[in-house]
Design a protein around this motif. Structure first.
Motif, PDB file in Angstrom:
ATOM      1  N   GLU A 192      -4.427   2.575  -2.751  1.00  0.00           N
ATOM      2  CA  GLU A 192      -5.732   3.216  -2.938  1.00  0.00           C
ATOM      3  C   GLU A 192      -5.883   3.872  -4.305  1.00  0.00           C
ATOM      4  N   ASN A 193      -4.782   4.310  -4.922  1.00  0.00           N
ATOM      5  CA  ASN A 193      -4.875   5.025  -6.201  1.00  0.00           C
ATOM      6  C   ASN A 193      -4.806   4.107  -7.414  1.00  0.00           C
TER       7      ASN A 193
ATOM      8  N   VAL B 163      -8.030  -6.593   0.055  1.00  0.00           N
ATOM      9  CA  VAL B 163      -8.447  -5.192   0.208  1.00  0.00           C
ATOM     10  C   VAL B 163      -7.536  -4.426   1.161  1.00  0.00           C
ATOM     11  N   ASP B 164      -6.767  -5.148   1.967  1.00  0.00           N
ATOM     12  CA  ASP B 164      -5.913  -4.491   2.953  1.00  0.00           C
ATOM     13  C   ASP B 164      -4.492  -4.247   2.468  1.00  0.00           C
TER      14      ASP B 164
ATOM     15  N   ARG C  10       0.821  -1.219   0.000  1.00  0.00           N
ATOM     16  CA  ARG C  10       0.000   0.000   0.000  1.00  0.00           C
ATOM     17  C   ARG C  10       0.847   1.257   0.000  1.00  0.00           C
TER      18      ARG C  10
ATOM     19  N   ASP D 296     -16.196   4.163  -1.287  1.00  0.00           N
ATOM     20  CA  ASP D 296     -15.356   4.774  -0.261  1.00  0.00           C
ATOM     21  C   ASP D 296     -13.880   4.526  -0.488  1.00  0.00           C
ATOM     22  N   ARG D 297     -13.556   3.459  -1.198  1.00  0.00           N
ATOM     23  CA  ARG D 297     -12.159   3.106  -1.432  1.00  0.00           C
ATOM     24  C   ARG D 297     -11.963   2.755  -2.911  1.00  0.00           C
ATOM     25  N   PHE D 298     -10.725   2.818  -3.335  1.00  0.00           N
ATOM     26  CA  PHE D 298     -10.338   2.442  -4.703  1.00  0.00           C
ATOM     27  C   PHE D 298     -11.210   3.160  -5.739  1.00  0.00           C
ATOM     28  N   ARG D 299     -11.340   4.467  -5.578  1.00  0.00           N
ATOM     29  CA  ARG D 299     -12.235   5.232  -6.442  1.00  0.00           C
ATOM     30  C   ARG D 299     -11.736   5.338  -7.879  1.00  0.00           C
TER      31      ARG D 299
ATOM     32  N   ALA E 243     -16.125  -2.993  -1.847  1.00  0.00           N
ATOM     33  CA  ALA E 243     -15.492  -1.716  -1.516  1.00  0.00           C
ATOM     34  C   ALA E 243     -15.555  -0.749  -2.696  1.00  0.00           C
TER      35      ALA E 243
END
Length: 565
Positions: free
Chosen positions: A441-442, A436-437, A392, A470-473, A465
């Motif tokens: 995020e980008n 997912v952890d 991450r 909320d995440r991984f937009r 998700a």
């Protein structure tokens, strides 16, 4: 009575024809020279026979435009279109043309492609002139005098006198006509070379010394502009540095047993080229010697931004030292060829080598064989088998291609019978991070290779998700590549029921057979018409095959499930 009246119209004069757009529509000769050059540059093909030569014989106007283009690329590879020695006679003819006959053309050479070179000990002696007789003297005394001027111009910049001995040795080999001396002079004398493609060669001398020379001149030139240094008194002009404009280097071998055995010599020196940005090698072997020689390069001294290592192997230390030399690393691709176990490296080792570039790397492609890569005592350090939450930290990563085990610590198949070691592997490493952890995020593009059914539940969490927003937009493409040859024994494809309702997200699922998976790992070698080996990713011998490979790798021949919502 019929009357016919004939009117004799005045024909336009030749000058009127030239001035009239209706009578003289635009053609190649009426275009500006820069547009003509742009059009004709497409005739100087990198692969196959160039079509630019006939243009030189059309007219004076096109001759002047096409002449620099005709030397923009020098290609000298084995006639059978597979790896082998380059032609010494062709080298000699090109040197004579750009340094003696038309020396102003040397500055227009921007691409050099050559096959295996040699210092003469094992060169083929069957070089013939057009008359069919052996050419006893490749360079005349007059030509050799011109070549010496070029060599002395560069070597004379060094502060010590040891270059006199090297210059004399170089001239002797030019008179003998060794391909090592010839190619090295071409690289030395053409100041605007941008791209170099070549095959691994043993028993070379001048090529290696030329690369070392570039490193020395770069160091001295830096010192000139450093106040307080030995040369930093402001009284020294900039150095004339050969290969200083090279931005793209590719080199390869087809020896799958030994690999690129000279990688520890060629690789570090190529990374020292002052403007190199793109580096690619097939069957690189990073060993202890590689680690030492990359370690001699200062941290952040290399301008390389994109590295691609096909079917390669490396020790963790060699890879770490290689990547630490990069000032700004944007892309790293590594495909592990499992035949050579001496350079074993795990996903965690790769991550630790990449982490110093967390603020710049945008594309990471890692493909490793989950069976072959277990030929070590993994029981003592099982966490090395997956990357974990540190992944991450790659904050600007946009594209990620990685195996299921490297992401989740889970093996993709229960039926692993390739090696006895594989039978001892657990299906999941205790304490491994969920998908997912560990994902950045980008991320915009994710492909997971070597998948088994164990990943389905974790992908459902990822899809949830993404759908919640909320995440991984930024994530718009998710691809799962299942091991079809093992999974099909236990489950029907229809049981992989994954659907993503997020707008604009492309969910793709493929099943691979063993041949296709081996193809993606670079295990297979293509064959040209001569039935000799030719690597499928070769930029020298397999342009069309290489393009098809990159378009289709990481999938089946036909995608059985693809959905846009």
């Amino acid at each position: 009575m019929d009357i016919t009246i004939t009117i004799n119209e005045k024909k336009p004069s030749p000058m009127e024809q030239l001035q009239s757009p209706e009578l003289n529509p635009p053609n190649l000769l009426t275009l500006p020279p820069e547009i003509q050059a742009k059009i004709l540059s497409h005739l100087a093909a990198s692969f196959g026979r160039s079509s630019i030569q006939p243009v030189l014989r059309t007219c004076k106007t096109l001759h002047e435009v096409a002449l620099p283009i005709s030397v923009s690329e020098f290609r000298n590879t084995h006639e059978s279109k597979v790896q082998g020695p380059c032609s010494r006679l062709r080298n000699a003819q090109f040197l004579r043309y750009i340094l003696v006959s038309k020396p102003w053309l040397a500055k227009h050479v921007n691409t050099v492609i050559f096959g295996q070179i040699s210092n003469g000990d094992d060169e083929e002696s069957r070089e013939y002139t057009e008359g069919g007789e052996p050419d006893p003297r490749i360079a005349t005394d007059k030509e050799l005098a011109v070549y010496r001027q070029h060599i002395e111009l560069i070597l004379g910049q060094l502060p010590s006198g040891y270059t006199d001995k090297w210059c004399n040795h170089w001239m002797l080999d030019l008179k003998r006509g060794t391909s090592d001396a010839q190619i090295s002079l071409i690289l030395l004398a053409c100041p605007n070379i941008r791209t170099i493609l070549f095959e691994m060669s043993r028993h070379k001398s001048h090529f290696v010394r030329l690369l070392n020379l570039v490193r020395s001149l770069v160091d001295i030139n830096t010192s000139i502009h450093t106040p307080g240094s030995e040369w930093g008194d402001g009284n020294h002009p900039d150095m004339v540095i050969p290969l200083s404009n090279v931005q793209d280097v590719f080199h390869e071998t087809v020896n799958y047993r030994s690999g690129y055995s000279e990688f520890d010599m060629d690789g570090p020196d190529l990374f020292a080229l002052p403007r190199l940005r793109f580096y690619e090698c097939i069957l690189a072997r990073g060993n202890d010697a590689t680690e030492r020689r990359f370690g001699d390069l200062p941290r952040g001294s290399s301008s390389v931004e994109e590295i691609t290592l096909h079917s390669s192997s490396s020790t963790p230390g060699a890879l770490k030292k290689m990547l630490r030399t990069c000032r700004t690393l944007k892309k790293f691709e590594f495909t592990h060829y499992g035949y050579d176990m001496s350079g074993l490296m795990t996903p965690r080792d790769i991550l630790h080598a990449v982490l110093p570039h967390a603020d710049t790397i945008e594309d990471l492609y890692i493909n490793m064989d989950d069976v072959w890569d277990k030929g070590w005592n993994w029981q003592d350090n099982p966490e090395r088998l997956y990357m974990g939450t540190q992944l991450r930290e790659l904050r600007v990563l946009k594209r990620l291609t990685l195996g299921m085990q490297a992401l989740t610590g889970m093996l993709g198949a229960k039926h692993l019978n390739h090696t006895q070691v594989a039978h001892q592997m657990p299906m999941q490493i205790e304490g491994a991070t969920r998908l997912v952890d560990c994902l950045p995020e980008n991320l915009e593009y994710l492909k997971v290779c070597m998948c088994g059914l164990g990943i389905v539940e974790q992908v459902e969490d990822l899809i949830k998700a993404v759908e919640e927003g909320d995440r991984f937009r930024k994530l718009t493409h998710i691809c799962l590549l299942f091991n079809g040859w093992t999974t099909e024994k236990e489950v029907d494809k229809s049981q992989v029921r994954l659907v993503c309702q997020a707008p604009g997200v492309h969910l793709e699922i493929d099943f691979q057979n063993p041949i296709r998976a081996a193809f993606d790992l670079g295990r297979t070698i293509g064959e040209e018409a001569s039935k000799q080996p030719c690597n499928v990713t070769s930029r020298i011998h397999a342009q069309n095959r290489r393009q098809h490979y990159f378009e289709t790798r990481g999938g089946s021949e036909t995608t059985w499930y693809s959905r846009h919502l």
